[in-house]
Design a protein around this motif. Structure first.
Motif, PDB file in Angstrom:
ATOM      1  N   ASP A  35     -24.810  41.668  89.931  1.00 50.47           N
ATOM      2  CA  ASP A  35     -25.352  42.789  89.167  1.00 50.47           C
ATOM      3  C   ASP A  35     -24.584  44.079  89.407  1.00 50.47           C
ATOM      4  OD1 ASP A  35     -28.829  41.748  89.502  1.00 50.47           O
ATOM      5  OD2 ASP A  35     -27.233  41.114  88.125  1.00 50.47           O
ATOM      6  N   HIS A  36     -23.886  44.166  90.518  1.00 56.73           N
ATOM      7  CA  HIS A  36     -23.212  45.411  90.874  1.00 56.73           C
ATOM      8  C   HIS A  36     -21.690  45.281  90.864  1.00 56.73           C
ATOM      9  CE1 HIS A  36     -27.007  47.231  92.118  1.00 56.73           C
ATOM     10  NE2 HIS A  36     -27.281  46.091  92.722  1.00 56.73           N
ATOM     11  N   ALA A  37     -21.177  44.166  90.473  1.00 53.31           N
ATOM     12  CA  ALA A  37     -19.742  43.917  90.597  1.00 53.31           C
ATOM     13  C   ALA A  37     -18.909  44.927  89.831  1.00 53.31           C
ATOM     14  CB  ALA A  37     -19.424  42.504  90.103  1.00 53.31           C
ATOM     15  N   ALA A  38     -19.400  45.394  88.715  1.00 55.92           N
ATOM     16  CA  ALA A  38     -18.598  46.286  87.874  1.00 55.92           C
ATOM     17  C   ALA A  38     -18.503  47.693  88.420  1.00 55.92           C
ATOM     18  CB  ALA A  38     -19.177  46.319  86.462  1.00 55.92           C
ATOM     19  N   SER A  39     -19.442  48.078  89.303  1.00 49.19           N
ATOM     20  CA  SER A  39     -19.489  49.471  89.734  1.00 49.19           C
ATOM     21  C   SER A  39     -19.208  49.678  91.209  1.00 49.19           C
ATOM     22  CB  SER A  39     -20.875  50.058  89.414  1.00 49.19           C
ATOM     23  OG  SER A  39     -21.870  49.351  90.119  1.00 49.19           O
ATOM     24  N   ALA A  40     -18.798  48.636  91.922  1.00 47.64           N
ATOM     25  CA  ALA A  40     -18.732  48.723  93.371  1.00 47.64           C
ATOM     26  C   ALA A  40     -17.329  48.894  93.929  1.00 47.64           C
ATOM     27  CB  ALA A  40     -19.371  47.482  93.995  1.00 47.64           C
ATOM     28  N   SER A  41     -16.315  49.062  93.084  1.00 47.24           N
ATOM     29  CA  SER A  41     -14.960  49.181  93.592  1.00 47.24           C
ATOM     30  C   SER A  41     -14.801  50.441  94.435  1.00 47.24           C
ATOM     31  CB  SER A  41     -13.955  49.199  92.438  1.00 47.24           C
ATOM     32  OG  SER A  41     -14.239  50.267  91.566  1.00 47.24           O
ATOM     33  N   LEU A  42     -14.056  50.308  95.527  1.00 52.77           N
ATOM     34  CA  LEU A  42     -13.815  51.444  96.404  1.00 52.77           C
ATOM     35  C   LEU A  42     -12.839  52.394  95.724  1.00 52.77           C
ATOM     36  CD1 LEU A  42     -14.255  52.629  99.289  1.00 52.77           C
ATOM     37  CD2 LEU A  42     -12.168  51.441  99.947  1.00 52.77           C
ATOM     38  N   ARG A  43     -13.147  53.688  95.748  1.00 52.00           N
ATOM     39  CA  ARG A  43     -12.281  54.674  95.134  1.00 52.00           C
ATOM     40  C   ARG A  43     -12.038  55.806  96.115  1.00 52.00           C
ATOM     41  NH1 ARG A  43     -13.407  58.187  89.602  1.00 52.00           N
ATOM     42  NH2 ARG A  43     -11.364  59.216  89.518  1.00 52.00           N
ATOM     43  N   VAL A  44     -10.778  56.143  96.331  1.00 51.94           N
ATOM     44  CA  VAL A  44     -10.395  57.211  97.241  1.00 51.94           C
ATOM     45  C   VAL A  44      -9.524  58.201  96.473  1.00 51.94           C
ATOM     46  CG1 VAL A  44      -9.247  57.828  99.401  1.00 51.94           C
ATOM     47  CG2 VAL A  44     -10.440  55.628  99.204  1.00 51.94           C
ATOM     48  N   ILE A  45      -9.879  59.484  96.493  1.00 53.45           N
ATOM     49  CA  ILE A  45      -9.052  60.505  95.868  1.00 53.45           C
ATOM     50  C   ILE A  45      -8.858  61.655  96.859  1.00 53.45           C
ATOM     51  CG2 ILE A  45      -9.828  59.936  93.537  1.00 53.45           C
ATOM     52  CD1 ILE A  45     -11.543  62.448  93.581  1.00 53.45           C
ATOM     53  N   VAL A  46      -7.795  62.415  96.641  1.00 56.47           N
ATOM     54  CA  VAL A  46      -7.512  63.573  97.490  1.00 56.47           C
ATOM     55  C   VAL A  46      -7.745  64.830  96.670  1.00 56.47           C
ATOM     56  CG1 VAL A  46      -5.811  64.770  98.898  1.00 56.47           C
ATOM     57  CG2 VAL A  46      -5.828  62.263  98.835  1.00 56.47           C
ATOM     58  N   LEU A  47      -8.820  65.531  96.968  1.00 60.18           N
ATOM     59  CA  LEU A  47      -9.133  66.773  96.275  1.00 60.18           C
ATOM     60  C   LEU A  47      -8.123  67.846  96.651  1.00 60.18           C
ATOM     61  CD1 LEU A  47     -13.017  66.860  96.801  1.00 60.18           C
ATOM     62  CD2 LEU A  47     -11.772  66.003  94.808  1.00 60.18           C
ATOM     63  N   GLY A  48      -7.626  68.569  95.656  1.00 59.07           N
ATOM     64  CA  GLY A  48      -6.674  69.647  95.922  1.00 59.07           C
ATOM     65  C   GLY A  48      -5.219  69.237  95.865  1.00 59.07           C
ATOM     66  N   ARG A  49      -4.941  67.954  95.731  1.00 55.59           N
ATOM     67  CA  ARG A  49      -3.549  67.510  95.645  1.00 55.59           C
ATOM     68  C   ARG A  49      -3.013  67.785  94.242  1.00 55.59           C
ATOM     69  NH1 ARG A  49      -2.188  61.506  97.394  1.00 55.59           N
ATOM     70  NH2 ARG A  49      -2.235  62.488  99.475  1.00 55.59           N
ATOM     71  N   THR A  50      -1.842  68.373  94.157  1.00 52.18           N
ATOM     72  CA  THR A  50      -1.216  68.682  92.876  1.00 52.18           C
ATOM     73  C   THR A  50       0.206  68.136  92.846  1.00 52.18           C
ATOM     74  OG1 THR A  50      -0.541  70.855  93.715  1.00 52.18           O
ATOM     75  CG2 THR A  50      -2.600  70.753  92.469  1.00 52.18           C
ATOM     76  N   ALA A  51       0.809  68.134  91.658  1.00 53.36           N
ATOM     77  CA  ALA A  51       2.152  67.575  91.497  1.00 53.36           C
ATOM     78  C   ALA A  51       3.172  68.306  92.360  1.00 53.36           C
ATOM     79  CB  ALA A  51       2.562  67.613  90.028  1.00 53.36           C
ATOM     80  N   THR A  52       3.037  69.617  92.458  1.00 49.14           N
ATOM     81  CA  THR A  52       3.912  70.419  93.307  1.00 49.14           C
ATOM     82  C   THR A  52       3.062  71.350  94.164  1.00 49.14           C
ATOM     83  OG1 THR A  52       4.164  72.139  91.614  1.00 49.14           O
ATOM     84  CG2 THR A  52       5.808  70.360  91.655  1.00 49.14           C
ATOM     85  N   THR A  53       3.556  71.633  95.352  1.00 49.78           N
ATOM     86  CA  THR A  53       2.820  72.489  96.277  1.00 49.78           C
ATOM     87  C   THR A  53       3.753  73.572  96.817  1.00 49.78           C
ATOM     88  OG1 THR A  53       1.453  70.615  96.946  1.00 49.78           O
ATOM     89  CG2 THR A  53       1.412  72.551  98.369  1.00 49.78           C
ATOM     90  N   ALA A  93      -5.420  75.157  90.537  1.00 47.82           N
ATOM     91  CA  ALA A  93      -4.236  74.918  91.368  1.00 47.82           C
ATOM     92  C   ALA A  93      -3.234  74.119  90.546  1.00 47.82           C
ATOM     93  CB  ALA A  93      -4.598  74.157  92.638  1.00 47.82           C
ATOM     94  N   GLY A  94      -2.085  74.716  90.267  1.00 49.43           N
ATOM     95  CA  GLY A  94      -1.085  74.032  89.461  1.00 49.43           C
ATOM     96  C   GLY A  94      -1.586  73.662  88.085  1.00 49.43           C
ATOM     97  N   GLY A  95      -2.501  74.469  87.547  1.00 47.25           N
ATOM     98  CA  GLY A  95      -3.060  74.195  86.226  1.00 47.25           C
ATOM     99  C   GLY A  95      -4.265  73.280  86.235  1.00 47.25           C
ATOM    100  N   VAL A  96      -4.598  72.702  87.395  1.00 50.59           N
ATOM    101  CA  VAL A  96      -5.764  71.822  87.510  1.00 50.59           C
ATOM    102  C   VAL A  96      -7.004  72.665  87.779  1.00 50.59           C
ATOM    103  CG1 VAL A  96      -6.810  69.906  88.774  1.00 50.59           C
ATOM    104  CG2 VAL A  96      -4.334  69.948  88.386  1.00 50.59           C
ATOM    105  N   LYS A  97      -8.009  72.553  86.929  1.00 54.71           N
ATOM    106  CA  LYS A  97      -9.225  73.337  87.100  1.00 54.71           C
ATOM    107  C   LYS A  97     -10.166  72.664  88.098  1.00 54.71           C
ATOM    108  CE  LYS A  97      -9.200  75.449  82.489  1.00 54.71           C
ATOM    109  NZ  LYS A  97      -9.962  75.653  81.223  1.00 54.71           N
ATOM    110  N   GLN A  98     -10.796  73.497  88.929  1.00 45.46           N
ATOM    111  CA  GLN A  98     -11.774  73.039  89.920  1.00 45.46           C
ATOM    112  C   GLN A  98     -11.255  71.836  90.721  1.00 45.46           C
ATOM    113  OE1 GLN A  98     -14.249  74.880  90.551  1.00 45.46           O
ATOM    114  NE2 GLN A  98     -14.364  76.146  88.708  1.00 45.46           N
ATOM    115  N   PRO A  99     -10.123  71.966  91.386  1.00 44.84           N
ATOM    116  CA  PRO A  99      -9.524  70.828  92.095  1.00 44.84           C
ATOM    117  C   PRO A  99     -10.308  70.376  93.324  1.00 44.84           C
ATOM    118  CG  PRO A  99      -8.334  72.841  92.620  1.00 44.84           C
ATOM    119  CD  PRO A  99      -9.305  73.192  91.522  1.00 44.84           C
TER     120      PRO A  99
END
Length: 274
Positions: A35-53, A93-99
């Motif tokens: 029942d939960h297979a479609a929504s249980a994938s682990l997701r990791v993101i880095v807030l504040g990371r942009t193409a150039t720093t 940051a680098g054009g990204v809103k609310q990073p």
């Protein structure tokens, strides 16, 4: 920052691996349930990371100049700039809103900060017997804002108030001493990850000072600080500021800054099953 060295201690590596491992195990347990297979994938993101720093503005850059009386002085081309006594976050940051706004519920498991290395000269005019304006930048910022250099992150929830940007501090990390990491980009892994709810914001708190500040040419780089307008920019405004560090406190953030970046990131792991 592309040219900085990322410094992650053995203890931090172990903590990060453990935090991600727990999330992965929970995710695998949930995916075992059809029942939960479609929504249980682990997701990791880095807030504040942009193409150039951009690079942090320390140490300052100087050149020797001759005055009309023949005295040689060292003038700042690019001064060493830092921030202190403030809690703040990037609005763009680098054009990204609310990073730093969380796109989903989860846990902040680590954060990083790109640090400059304060040199032995400052923009302050303190001539020595040779006529050079030399002063230790580290001593200058220690004297103005306190020592050692420190920082932490906090989780802010926006409070709806008419015409006022008000934020409540709901969680925060331990304070880290930054001096051993000057000139690098350390990552601090949290032994106790911070719960964050969708649309809450990860802010950077600087109790004393931190050389993690950069100016840019882009008006798309803007950040908001915990100071109250018009007490936003002068040396007295900065040294007399008070970061938001009390859990449950509410603070009006009415100072905004353009063409500038606070150089930090936060690693967000999505809550399994959401």
């Amino acid at each position: 920052m592309e040219t900085a060295t990322t410094r992650l201690t053995t203890r931090s590596r172990a903590l990060l691996a453990a935090a991600l491992g727990v999330c992965l195990l929970v995710g695998l347990a949930v995916t075992a349930m059809p029942d939960h297979a479609a929504s249980a994938s682990l997701r990791v993101i880095v807030l504040g990371r942009t193409a150039t720093t951009p690079r942090p503005l320390c140490p300052g850059k100087y050149e020797d100049q001759q005055q009309s009386d023949g005295t040689i002085v060292s003038a700042a081309i690019v001064p060493c700039l830092t921030e202190g006594h403030v809690t703040g976050f990037q609005m763009q940051a680098g054009g990204v809103k609310q990073p730093f706004k969380a796109p989903f519920d989860g846990k902040i498991v680590a954060w990083s900060i790109s640090l400059g290395k304060p040199g032995r000269r400052s923009t302050q005019k303190h001539p020595d017997k040779r006529g050079f304006y030399e002063i230790n930048e580290l001593s200058f910022f220690n004297s103005l804002l306190g020592k050692p250099a420190t920082a932490r992150i906090g989780i802010l929830r926006e409070i709806q108030r008419a015409k006022k940007k008000t934020f409540k501090m709901v969680r925060q990390s331990p304070t880290e001493v930054l001096n051993p990491y000057f000139g690098t980009t350390p990552q601090f892994v949290l032994a106790h990850p911070l719960t964050i709810v969708r649309n809450q914001t990860v802010a950077l708190t600087i109790p004393t000072w931190a050389p993690m500040f950069a100016t840019t040419a882009s008006a798309r780089d803007t950040w908001r600080g915990s100071r109250i307008n018009p007490r936003c920019k002068s040396r007295a405004d900065i040294s007399g500021g008070h970061p938001q560090q009390k859990i449950g406190s509410e603070r009006v953030y009415t100072c905004t800054y353009a063409k500038a970046r606070l150089l930090y990131t936060a690693t967000l792991v999505k809550k399994p099953g959401r």
